[in-house]
Design a protein around this motif. Structure first.
Motif, PDB file in Angstrom:
ATOM      1  N   ARG A  96       0.845  -1.534   0.142  1.00 41.35           N
ATOM      2  CA  ARG A  96       0.312  -0.375  -0.248  1.00 41.35           C
ATOM      3  C   ARG A  96       0.393   0.617  -0.102  1.00 41.35           C
ATOM      4  O   ARG A  96       0.767   1.931  -0.759  1.00 41.35           O
ATOM      5  CB  ARG A  96      -0.831  -0.093   0.781  1.00 41.35           C
ATOM      6  N   SER A 100       1.192   4.310  -2.130  1.00 39.54           N
ATOM      7  CA  SER A 100       0.496   5.811  -1.880  1.00 39.54           C
ATOM      8  C   SER A 100       1.508   7.122  -2.914  1.00 39.54           C
ATOM      9  O   SER A 100       2.022   7.586  -3.209  1.00 39.54           O
ATOM     10  CB  SER A 100       0.728   5.903  -0.386  1.00 39.54           C
ATOM     11  N   LEU A 103       1.691   7.601  -6.410  1.00 38.31           N
ATOM     12  CA  LEU A 103       0.906   8.862  -6.313  1.00 38.31           C
ATOM     13  C   LEU A 103       0.799   9.766  -6.207  1.00 38.31           C
ATOM     14  O   LEU A 103       0.547  11.692  -7.009  1.00 38.31           O
ATOM     15  CB  LEU A 103      -0.503   8.169  -5.262  1.00 38.31           C
ATOM     16  N   GLU A 174      -5.012   3.047 -10.706  1.00 39.85           N
ATOM     17  CA  GLU A 174      -3.523   3.295 -11.341  1.00 39.85           C
ATOM     18  C   GLU A 174      -3.559   3.155 -12.472  1.00 39.85           C
ATOM     19  O   GLU A 174      -2.360   3.997 -12.997  1.00 39.85           O
ATOM     20  CB  GLU A 174      -2.874   2.427 -10.303  1.00 39.85           C
ATOM     21  N   ALA A 267      -4.106  12.319   1.207  1.00 44.98           N
ATOM     22  CA  ALA A 267      -3.809  10.922   0.545  1.00 44.98           C
ATOM     23  C   ALA A 267      -5.374  10.220   0.656  1.00 44.98           C
ATOM     24  O   ALA A 267      -5.680  10.012  -0.472  1.00 44.98           O
ATOM     25  CB  ALA A 267      -2.488  10.380   0.714  1.00 44.98           C
ATOM     26  N   THR A 270      -7.836  11.594  -1.848  1.00 43.38           N
ATOM     27  CA  THR A 270      -6.997  11.728  -3.292  1.00 43.38           C
ATOM     28  C   THR A 270      -7.366  10.150  -3.753  1.00 43.38           C
ATOM     29  O   THR A 270      -7.827   9.589  -4.739  1.00 43.38           O
ATOM     30  CB  THR A 270      -6.107  11.856  -3.238  1.00 43.38           C
ATOM     31  N   GLU A 271      -7.196   9.410  -2.957  1.00 43.74           N
ATOM     32  CA  GLU A 271      -7.016   8.110  -3.267  1.00 43.74           C
ATOM     33  C   GLU A 271      -8.409   6.888  -3.176  1.00 43.74           C
ATOM     34  O   GLU A 271      -8.234   6.409  -3.709  1.00 43.74           O
ATOM     35  CB  GLU A 271      -6.455   6.963  -2.098  1.00 43.74           C
ATOM     36  N   LYS A 272      -9.395   8.060  -2.604  1.00 39.98           N
ATOM     37  CA  LYS A 272     -10.694   7.821  -2.257  1.00 39.98           C
ATOM     38  C   LYS A 272     -11.731   7.848  -3.690  1.00 39.98           C
ATOM     39  O   LYS A 272     -12.180   6.783  -4.196  1.00 39.98           O
ATOM     40  CB  LYS A 272     -11.566   8.257  -1.024  1.00 39.98           C
ATOM     41  N   TRP A 276      -7.539   4.825  -6.193  1.00 40.31           N
ATOM     42  CA  TRP A 276      -5.584   4.169  -5.733  1.00 40.31           C
ATOM     43  C   TRP A 276      -5.914   3.445  -4.800  1.00 40.31           C
ATOM     44  O   TRP A 276      -6.690   3.520  -3.244  1.00 40.31           O
ATOM     45  CB  TRP A 276      -4.045   4.799  -6.252  1.00 40.31           C
ATOM     46  N   HIS A 277      -5.038   2.320  -4.992  1.00 39.94           N
ATOM     47  CA  HIS A 277      -5.520   0.742  -3.556  1.00 39.94           C
ATOM     48  C   HIS A 277      -4.440   1.201  -2.644  1.00 39.94           C
ATOM     49  O   HIS A 277      -3.344   0.634  -2.367  1.00 39.94           O
ATOM     50  CB  HIS A 277      -5.518   0.304  -3.514  1.00 39.94           C
ATOM     51  N   GLY A 278      -4.416   2.732  -2.003  1.00 40.76           N
ATOM     52  CA  GLY A 278      -3.039   3.329  -1.519  1.00 40.76           C
ATOM     53  C   GLY A 278      -3.210   3.484   0.665  1.00 40.76           C
ATOM     54  O   GLY A 278      -4.178   2.601   1.026  1.00 40.76           O
ATOM     55  N   GLU A 281      -6.319   4.794   1.225  1.00 45.24           N
ATOM     56  CA  GLU A 281      -7.911   4.015   0.960  1.00 45.24           C
ATOM     57  C   GLU A 281      -7.692   2.759   2.375  1.00 45.24           C
ATOM     58  O   GLU A 281      -9.153   3.097   2.899  1.00 45.24           O
ATOM     59  CB  GLU A 281      -7.918   3.333  -0.405  1.00 45.24           C
TER      60      GLU A 281
END
Lengths: 328, 287
Positions: A96, A100, A103, A174, A267, A270-272, A276-278, A281
């Motif tokens: 993860r 991130s 990203l 991604e 983040a 942004t990820e949600k 993006w599965h960082g 999230e």
């Protein structure tokens, strides 16, 4: 300098231990991983659930202190425990974290550098049209929460895609699953996916940093050492950028540590929003699932990062300002 | 101190940004509290004849998928967001003032204890605390206000403490002390007025910080809980379909941005009005 840094490092280590422990205790005391089993149908027998939860150190019927000790002793060995469904937390954390990093790095660096330059530029041109435009723009962005900014960019990108008839921008995930076209196509696809989230981060960063840098730069513009440098024959621009900017950067380095925390928080949005599965999230999903060990791991990671950023800013501070190294 | 207040008001009103911000805020308050009276839909109503319809004369901001009036929903969210922002700002700035002055003036173990508390709260992951406590304050938004305020006063308290320590050594405070004025009275009568500008600015900016924080938490479902709503929850509900049904997202987002913008403008104007060393624009004042 070395002694100064060692002292700060010790201070930071104590803070990380404190912050990570508090986060674990809080998560373990309030989150309920048991609910995940109870919602299953058919509901597994209580003894099975208890055994399962105990195996992963998630059983809320075990005293909190004992669970904490188990977690802490695992942590010392580099083991962050297991998620509620039994996967080890540590590898997932690294996976993860890498997402991130992919990203955030570009946007954060670009945003910080651009922000400082824009702010310094605005200060030098104080009250002229360009300064006013920058001020208005940064105010507008500062007043827009990340989750609104990101969606506005998506709407704009959708319009552009529609008008041009080409899928220029991508904003889900991604990369496009099953992307063909070899190395070139894949890299291009990833870049396409990176544009919008990066723009989100850069805009927010530039707005914050330029405001600070403008104020700081204005403070040094009238300073004696800048006037001296100009009296020695330097042009105003050279005097400001070689002597002024260096001094005006010092508070920004301190500020960097704080904004780094904000970047981590941003983040999550942004990820949600961009799928993006960082880490961000993961934190949200884990809180919703009551996944104690995962939540504790993300918080530990964030605490370490913020304090590393603090250490980096201390180092930069020491390099820029010789008085610090003398050990106050 | 009327003369000081009047001077501040005059400077503030000469600042174009501040006037614009104040006007915007007044308009938003009016909209939030008088607006619901203008339409026949309440935020709890459902219009089964209109589901996910674009803005019209019947539903000014359109309707949601289940047929709720977006105008009514948005204004209800606006009320909640304004209320939360102001309450959080007042409480957190108040706590910062009390803790900072007490720690700075008392010194010794009181100071050490309070500053230890500040450090502890600074390392606590605020987001996590509020998120995991969500089930506890289900539908009780005042608890959310207290929690938000609890994590917003520490840095200001540090600044207040520092200023108190330097004010403590000034002649007028020493004189008051030798005349036998009690410490609480000295803090209230002699120290707090000197911190007023810092506290006013901090309070103003905290309103915008609190509103963004609350809406961000609500966006993830960790803030204001249904059935109650805030701008954050309205925006969160509208985000997924924002590109196809923009009215579900746009109005609430625009109002949120406007509040924060207005508060920031006032705050920035205040900062300039209160800063004695402020460089005026060429041609003077609010040009």
């Amino acid at each position: 300098m070395a002694r100064f840094l060692v002292r700060r490092l010790l201070n930071y280590v104590v803070l990380v231990v404190l912050a990570a422990s508090l986060a674990y205790l809080l998560a373990a005391a309030t989150l309920r991983p048991r609910a995940n089993f109870e919602e299953r149908s058919p509901r597994p027998p209580a003894s099975v659930v208890d055994a399962q939860l105990t195996a992963f150190n998630l059983n809320d019927r075990t005293p909190l202190a004992r669970r904490y000790l188990t977690w802490a002793s695992g942590l010392v060995r580099g083991d962050l425990g297991r998620t509620w469904d039994g996967d080890p937390v540590t590898p997932e954390l690294w996976r993860r974290a890498l997402v991130s990093v992919r990203l955030l790095v570009l946007g954060t660096v670009l945003g910080g550098v651009l922000g400082v330059l824009v702010g310094a530029f605005a200060a030098v041109r104080q009250y002229r049209t360009s300064d006013r435009l920058i001020t208005v723009g940064s105010f507008a962005v500062l007043s827009t929460p990340v989750f609104v900014l990101a969606v506005l960019l998506q709407i704009g990108a959708e319009r552009v895609n529609e008008i041009t008839g080409v899928q220029i921008f991508e904003w889900v995930g991604e990369y496009t699953p099953g992307e063909t076209g070899g190395m070139m196509g894949q890299t291009g696809g990833r870049l396409q996916h990176l544009v919008l989230p990066t723009l989100t981060i850069v805009l927010a960063q530039v707005a914050v940093f330029s405001r600070y840098q403008r104020h700081l730069m204005l403070d040094v513009i009238g300073a004696d050492f800048v006037r001296t440098a100009m009296a020695r024959g330097l042009t105003r621009r050279r005097a400001l950028f070689t002597h002024g900017l260096r001094i005006a950067l010092i508070p920004v380095t301190t500020y960097f540590a704080y904004t780094f925390g904000l970047v981590l928080l941003g983040a999550m949005f942004t990820e949600k929003i961009f799928g993006w599965h960082g880490m961000g999230e993961w934190l949200i999903d884990s809180i919703n699932r009551g996944d104690v060990n995962a939540v504790a791991a993300v918080n530990l990671f964030a605490a370490v990062l913020v304090l590393l950023a603090g250490l980096a800013s201390d180092t930069a501070h020491g390099l820029l300002d010789p008085r610090v190294r003398a050990g106050r | 101190m009327p003369s000081r207040g009047a001077l501040l008001a005059r400077r503030l009103l000469a600042d174009r940004r501040a006037v614009l911000g104040l006007a915007l805020l007044a308009a938003l308050f009016l909209l939030a509290f008088a607006g619901p009276g203008l339409v026949r839909w309440s935020w709890t109503d459902t219009d089964f004849t209109a589901m996910r319809e674009p803005p019209s004369s019947e539903h000014w901001f359109g309707t949601t998928q289940s047929g709720r009036d977006v105008f009514a929903l948005t204004l209800r969210g606006l009320q909640k967001s304004l209320l939360i922002g102001i309450c959080v700002a007042v409480i957190s700035t108040g706590v910062a003032a009390v803790v900072g002055t007490v720690a700075g003036y008392a010194g010794g173990w009181v100071d050490r204890l309070l500053m230890w508390g500040v450090d502890l709260l600074l390392v606590l992951p605020a987001f996590l605390v509020i998120a995991v406590l969500t089930p506890v304050f289900r539908s009780a938004w005042p608890l959310l206000v207290l929690l938000l305020a609890a994590f917003m006063w520490m840095v200001t308290a540090r600044m207040v403490r520092q200023m108190t320590i330097s004010l403590k050594r000034r002649e007028f405070v020493l004189a008051a002390r030798y005349l036998g004025v009690s410490p609480p009275r000295i803090v209230v009568r002699h120290i707090l007025p000197h911190l007023a500008s810092l506290l006013i600015i901090d309070g103003t900016l905290n309103v915008s910080v609190a509103i963004i924080a609350e809406s961000g938490l609500s966006y993830f479902g960790f803030g204001v809980q249904p059935p109650d709503i805030s701008l954050g929850t309205v925006i969160a509900d509208g985000t997924a379909a924002a590109t196809t049904f923009p009215w579900l997202f746009g109005f609430a987002a625009a109002l949120l941005v406007l509040i924060v913008l207005a508060v920031n403008l006032v705050g920035d104007g205040l900062r300039d009005a209160l800063d004695p060393g402020h460089r005026r624009a060429p041609g003077g004042g609010g040009r």
